[in-house]
Design a protein around this motif. Structure first.
Motif, PDB file in Angstrom:
ATOM      1  N   ASP A  35       0.825  -1.204   0.000  1.00 37.13           N
ATOM      2  CA  ASP A  35       0.000   0.000   0.000  1.00 37.13           C
ATOM      3  C   ASP A  35       0.863   1.258   0.000  1.00 37.13           C
ATOM      4  OD1 ASP A  35      -2.460  -1.226  -0.084  1.00 37.13           O
ATOM      5  OD2 ASP A  35      -2.768  -1.200   2.092  1.00 37.13           O
ATOM      6  N   SER A  36       1.956   1.234   0.755  1.00 39.08           N
ATOM      7  CA  SER A  36       2.806   2.419   0.852  1.00 39.08           C
ATOM      8  C   SER A  36       3.727   2.558  -0.356  1.00 39.08           C
ATOM      9  CB  SER A  36       3.641   2.346   2.136  1.00 39.08           C
ATOM     10  OG  SER A  36       4.464   3.479   2.254  1.00 39.08           O
ATOM     11  N   LEU A  37       4.363   1.454  -0.753  1.00 40.41           N
ATOM     12  CA  LEU A  37       5.332   1.522  -1.853  1.00 40.41           C
ATOM     13  C   LEU A  37       4.661   1.857  -3.172  1.00 40.41           C
ATOM     14  CD1 LEU A  37       8.291   1.063  -2.745  1.00 40.41           C
ATOM     15  CD2 LEU A  37       7.691  -1.329  -3.127  1.00 40.41           C
ATOM     16  N   TYR A  38       3.494   1.296  -3.416  1.00 36.82           N
ATOM     17  CA  TYR A  38       2.850   1.462  -4.724  1.00 36.82           C
ATOM     18  C   TYR A  38       1.719   2.477  -4.699  1.00 36.82           C
ATOM     19  CZ  TYR A  38       5.732  -2.237  -6.570  1.00 36.82           C
ATOM     20  OH  TYR A  38       6.803  -2.972  -6.987  1.00 36.82           O
ATOM     21  N   GLY A  42      -1.014   9.772  -5.175  1.00 35.69           N
ATOM     22  CA  GLY A  42      -2.383   9.324  -5.414  1.00 35.69           C
ATOM     23  C   GLY A  42      -2.547   8.362  -6.572  1.00 35.69           C
ATOM     24  N   GLU A  43      -1.458   7.990  -7.241  1.00 35.22           N
ATOM     25  CA  GLU A  43      -1.530   7.070  -8.376  1.00 35.22           C
ATOM     26  C   GLU A  43      -1.078   5.675  -7.955  1.00 35.22           C
ATOM     27  OE1 GLU A  43      -0.642  10.310 -11.934  1.00 35.22           O
ATOM     28  OE2 GLU A  43       0.920   8.900 -11.343  1.00 35.22           O
ATOM     29  N   HIS A  44      -1.564   4.658  -8.681  1.00 37.61           N
ATOM     30  CA  HIS A  44      -1.235   3.276  -8.386  1.00 37.61           C
ATOM     31  C   HIS A  44      -0.956   2.539  -9.696  1.00 37.61           C
ATOM     32  CE1 HIS A  44      -2.864   4.016  -4.351  1.00 37.61           C
ATOM     33  NE2 HIS A  44      -3.875   4.621  -4.972  1.00 37.61           N
ATOM     34  N   PRO A  45      -0.102   1.515  -9.670  1.00 34.01           N
ATOM     35  CA  PRO A  45       0.143   0.738 -10.890  1.00 34.01           C
ATOM     36  C   PRO A  45      -1.061  -0.144 -11.211  1.00 34.01           C
ATOM     37  CG  PRO A  45       1.275  -0.271  -9.046  1.00 34.01           C
ATOM     38  CD  PRO A  45       0.682   1.009  -8.523  1.00 34.01           C
ATOM     39  N   ASN A  46      -1.109  -0.622 -12.443  1.00 34.83           N
ATOM     40  CA  ASN A  46      -2.174  -1.547 -12.840  1.00 34.83           C
ATOM     41  C   ASN A  46      -1.885  -2.966 -12.366  1.00 34.83           C
ATOM     42  OD1 ASN A  46      -3.365   0.584 -14.165  1.00 34.83           O
ATOM     43  ND2 ASN A  46      -2.499   0.057 -16.158  1.00 34.83           N
ATOM     44  N   GLN A 177      -5.463  -5.792  15.541  1.00 36.64           N
ATOM     45  CA  GLN A 177      -5.180  -6.599  14.351  1.00 36.64           C
ATOM     46  C   GLN A 177      -4.678  -5.755  13.187  1.00 36.64           C
ATOM     47  OE1 GLN A 177      -5.366 -10.007  14.504  1.00 36.64           O
ATOM     48  NE2 GLN A 177      -5.761  -9.547  16.672  1.00 36.64           N
ATOM     49  N   ARG A 178      -4.469  -4.468  13.419  1.00 35.30           N
ATOM     50  CA  ARG A 178      -4.088  -3.556  12.332  1.00 35.30           C
ATOM     51  C   ARG A 178      -2.595  -3.254  12.393  1.00 35.30           C
ATOM     52  NH1 ARG A 178      -6.402   0.035   8.884  1.00 35.30           N
ATOM     53  NH2 ARG A 178      -5.222   1.915   8.379  1.00 35.30           N
ATOM     54  N   TRP A 179      -1.920  -3.441  11.252  1.00 37.67           N
ATOM     55  CA  TRP A 179      -0.502  -3.127  11.126  1.00 37.67           C
ATOM     56  C   TRP A 179      -0.337  -1.774  10.439  1.00 37.67           C
ATOM     57  CZ3 TRP A 179       3.585  -5.795  13.116  1.00 37.67           C
ATOM     58  CH2 TRP A 179       3.316  -7.070  13.616  1.00 37.67           C
ATOM     59  N   SER A 180       0.536  -0.944  10.964  1.00 37.60           N
ATOM     60  CA  SER A 180       0.831   0.357  10.352  1.00 37.60           C
ATOM     61  C   SER A 180       2.344   0.537  10.276  1.00 37.60           C
ATOM     62  CB  SER A 180       0.207   1.497  11.151  1.00 37.60           C
ATOM     63  OG  SER A 180       0.674   1.488  12.491  1.00 37.60           O
ATOM     64  N   ILE A 181       2.775   1.279   9.273  1.00 33.37           N
ATOM     65  CA  ILE A 181       4.205   1.516   9.058  1.00 33.37           C
ATOM     66  C   ILE A 181       4.679   2.625   9.982  1.00 33.37           C
ATOM     67  CG2 ILE A 181       5.935   2.288   7.387  1.00 33.37           C
ATOM     68  CD1 ILE A 181       4.168   0.980   5.223  1.00 33.37           C
ATOM     69  N   THR A 182       5.637   2.301  10.816  1.00 35.19           N
ATOM     70  CA  THR A 182       6.235   3.290  11.719  1.00 35.19           C
ATOM     71  C   THR A 182       7.305   4.107  11.003  1.00 35.19           C
ATOM     72  OG1 THR A 182       5.838   1.863  13.614  1.00 35.19           O
ATOM     73  CG2 THR A 182       7.470   3.607  13.889  1.00 35.19           C
ATOM     74  N   GLU A 183       8.107   3.429  10.172  1.00 30.83           N
ATOM     75  CA  GLU A 183       9.178   4.133   9.469  1.00 30.83           C
ATOM     76  C   GLU A 183       9.594   3.331   8.239  1.00 30.83           C
ATOM     77  OE1 GLU A 183      13.602   6.110  10.305  1.00 30.83           O
ATOM     78  OE2 GLU A 183      12.619   4.895  11.839  1.00 30.83           O
ATOM     79  N   LEU A 198       7.707   2.577 -16.218  1.00 33.80           N
ATOM     80  CA  LEU A 198       8.438   2.201 -15.018  1.00 33.80           C
ATOM     81  C   LEU A 198       8.701   3.453 -14.177  1.00 33.80           C
ATOM     82  CD1 LEU A 198      11.027  -0.305 -16.539  1.00 33.80           C
ATOM     83  CD2 LEU A 198       8.761  -0.776 -15.616  1.00 33.80           C
ATOM     84  N   ARG A 199       8.834   3.253 -12.869  1.00 32.72           N
ATOM     85  CA  ARG A 199       9.016   4.393 -11.980  1.00 32.72           C
ATOM     86  C   ARG A 199      10.046   4.082 -10.901  1.00 32.72           C
ATOM     87  NH1 ARG A 199       3.279   7.395 -10.633  1.00 32.72           N
ATOM     88  NH2 ARG A 199       2.527   7.624 -12.785  1.00 32.72           N
ATOM     89  N   TYR A 200      10.857   5.101 -10.608  1.00 28.14           N
ATOM     90  CA  TYR A 200      11.721   5.045  -9.433  1.00 28.14           C
ATOM     91  C   TYR A 200      10.890   5.469  -8.229  1.00 28.14           C
ATOM     92  CZ  TYR A 200      15.196   6.449  -5.994  1.00 28.14           C
ATOM     93  OH  TYR A 200      15.914   6.585  -4.845  1.00 28.14           O
ATOM     94  N   LEU A 201      10.898   4.660  -7.168  1.00 20.74           N
ATOM     95  CA  LEU A 201       9.990   4.876  -6.040  1.00 20.74           C
ATOM     96  C   LEU A 201      10.720   5.143  -4.735  1.00 20.74           C
ATOM     97  CD1 LEU A 201       7.358   2.100  -6.810  1.00 20.74           C
ATOM     98  CD2 LEU A 201       7.246   4.518  -7.390  1.00 20.74           C
ATOM     99  N   GLY A 202      11.970   5.553  -4.782  1.00 17.47           N
ATOM    100  CA  GLY A 202      12.696   5.848  -3.550  1.00 17.47           C
ATOM    101  C   GLY A 202      12.097   7.044  -2.823  1.00 17.47           C
TER     102      GLY A 202
END
Length: 501
Positions: A35-38, A42-46, A177-183, A198-202
């Motif tokens: 969810d975070s990486l992609y 506001g855009e998402h890959p197909n 039961q919910r996991w969230s990204i701390t860092e 293709l996209r660089y996502l750093g």
């Protein structure tokens, strides 16, 4: 918990700790990372493409208060082990797998496709054809949990090209039961994206990198200063492979304005204004396309160079330069350039670290007795550096450059070397009101460089940029009288100090 593959792991029954099962927790952790990486602006890959093309991290396990010593030792091992494909969680975006042993066939397919496209990156080209709308290949490590599975660490490797990838460590914590990204903790990656979509996502990705790229401007007549309406402009494009192609001709509107949109990524363009008659061109304007570019490039055109019957050559672009030498100071003023935004460190297959892209000089004659000892030139050079392209003002272009007094060599024809007695706090280049100025300050510095005041000096400018047929060189020079001042009273007065030949 065990810290090495040889040790056993003590498993506490989930019903007694309230912790979710490892399979449940692992799937939730992977989904949170996806969810975070992609998600980018506001855009998402197909499609998400999972691969076993995996580059493990080489830096140390990050230290954070939430990462205790047991979890750190566990993650040190598990982050180097790629998660198997059967650990893939269900996800709202379709997930497909691409085994690494399929990459050679994909590359061969790209070679056949690339005969037409000529991108120079066949594997990435074939990948985009096979997985439309995917942003790259992803591989994930196994997940490391603490004892009660309230904290998790996982490593991801996203590849977007041969020299395009980002590596990240994800620290997550569970509430209920919910996991969230701390860092999200990045490791060193590479940003050289060559093929879209293709996209660089750093974390350091340019937030405007994937918006439509545009260049616009106004074409004017250099003689009258008026916009040129309904003018044809040809476009030559240099592809990644070095092949040059012609893009469709564009036209200025009734106000002389032009716009080019949907520019290809990382390409080098040359806008060519053709002569009305004959095969020659009245103007060449190089433009390097960069991610997220939205810029204005105004073009001045002098159609006089198209007229082969004109006996008098157009004035040098350095016409109007001024040179002032006094006992305790010297000042050399280059004319105002029509270029407001400069581009340097451009992509060029023949570029190397010592290649001169921009060079400005002021040169004068010295007595034979001074040969090999006294300076005869002031020289400012901007050399090519990796990591470009870069753009900005003239002041930004010359920032950090050293103005060198140069001495002619006596052992070879045309060779020069920097004066070892130079005081660079007294000899420097600056920009004032858009003009490049060489300054020599102090009686000692002036006497060292000009033991006798020359009658004339010669200004020169040499620019080398990549072009459709190889390096494009733009050279100009102008000899001017020393301690002569131009004025703005008339066109002739602006060139009052020029030495005509």
């Amino acid at each position: 918990a065990g810290t090495t593959p040889q040790e056993s792991e003590v498993v506490v029954p989930d019903s007694r700790t309230g912790a979710p099962s490892e399979a449940t927790a692992r799937a939730a952790v992977y989904r949170a990372v996806l969810d975070s990486l992609y998600s980018f602006q506001g855009e998402h890959p197909n499609t998400v493409v999972l691969s076993d093309f995996f580059r493990p991290p080489f830096d140390s396990v990050p230290k954070r208060p939430a990462i205790d010593s047991v979890l750190a030792r566990k993650f040190a091992l598990l982050r180097t082990i790629r998660a198997p494909f059967d650990n893939t969680p269900s996800y709202r975006i379709p997930i497909v797998t691409l085994p690494m042993d399929s990459l050679p066939a994909l590359r061969l397919r790209g070679v056949s496709l690339d005969k037409v496209a000529q991108t120079g990156y066949p594997q990435e080209l074939a990948f985009t054809k096979r997985y439309p709308g995917a942003w790259g290949m992803l591989s994930l490590s196994r997940v490391a949990f603490n004892t009660n599975r309230s904290t998790a660490l996982v490593y991801s490797f996203h590849s977007c090209g041969e020299h395009c990838y980002n590596k990240d460590t994800w620290l997550l914590q569970r509430t209920g039961q919910r996991w969230s990204i701390t860092e999200r903790i990045p490791s060193p990656g590479e940003t050289d994206l060559q093929i879209e979509p293709l996209r660089y996502l750093g974390l350091d990705a340019n937030l405007n990198a994937y918006r439509p790229r545009r260049v616009q401007g106004v074409v004017t007549d250099e003689t009258t200063g008026r916009p040129i309406p309904f003018l044809d402009i040809n476009i030559r494009r240099t592809l990644n492979s070095g092949v040059n192609v012609s893009d469709p001709t564009i036209h200025t509107d009734s106000a002389g304005h032009y716009t080019i949109t949907n520019l290809p990524l990382n390409s080098s363009l040359v806008l060519v204004v053709p002569c009305v008659e004959g095969p020659n061109a009245a103007q060449f304007q190089p433009i390097l396309v960069t991610p997220g570019m939205d810029t204005t490039v105004n073009i001045g055109v002098n159609f006089a160079i198209c007229d082969t019957t004109v006996a008098e050559a157009p004035p040098s672009p350095l016409s109007g330069a001024e040179a002032f030498i006094a006992k305790d100071s010297a000042r050399f003023v280059f004319p105002l350039s029509p270029t407001e935004t400069y581009m340097w460190d451009l992509s060029d297959q023949g570029a190397y670290s010592d290649l001169s892209q921009y060079a400005w000089a002021v040169q004068w004659d010295i007595p034979d007795s001074g040969a090999g000892n006294a300076p005869s030139m002031l020289w400012l050079v901007k050399r090519w550096q990796a990591g470009g392209p870069r753009s900005g003002s003239l002041a930004k272009l010359i920032a950090g450059l050293v103005l060198e007094p140069m001495i002619e060599g006596t052992t070879c024809d045309g060779c020069v070397h920097a004066d070892p007695l130079s005081d660079h706090s007294r000899v420097f280049a600056t920009v004032e009101n858009g003009k490049l100025i060489f300054v020599v300050r102090g009686a000692r510095a002036v006497h060292r460089i000009f033991p006798t005041t020359p009658v004339t000096v010669t200004f020169s400018q040499n620019i080398q940029l990549p072009g459709p047929e190889g390096p494009q060189r733009f050279n100009a020079s102008q000899e001017v009288l020393v301690n002569c001042r131009n004025s703005d009273e008339s066109p002739e007065a602006k060139q009052h100090c020029d030495v005509k030949h």
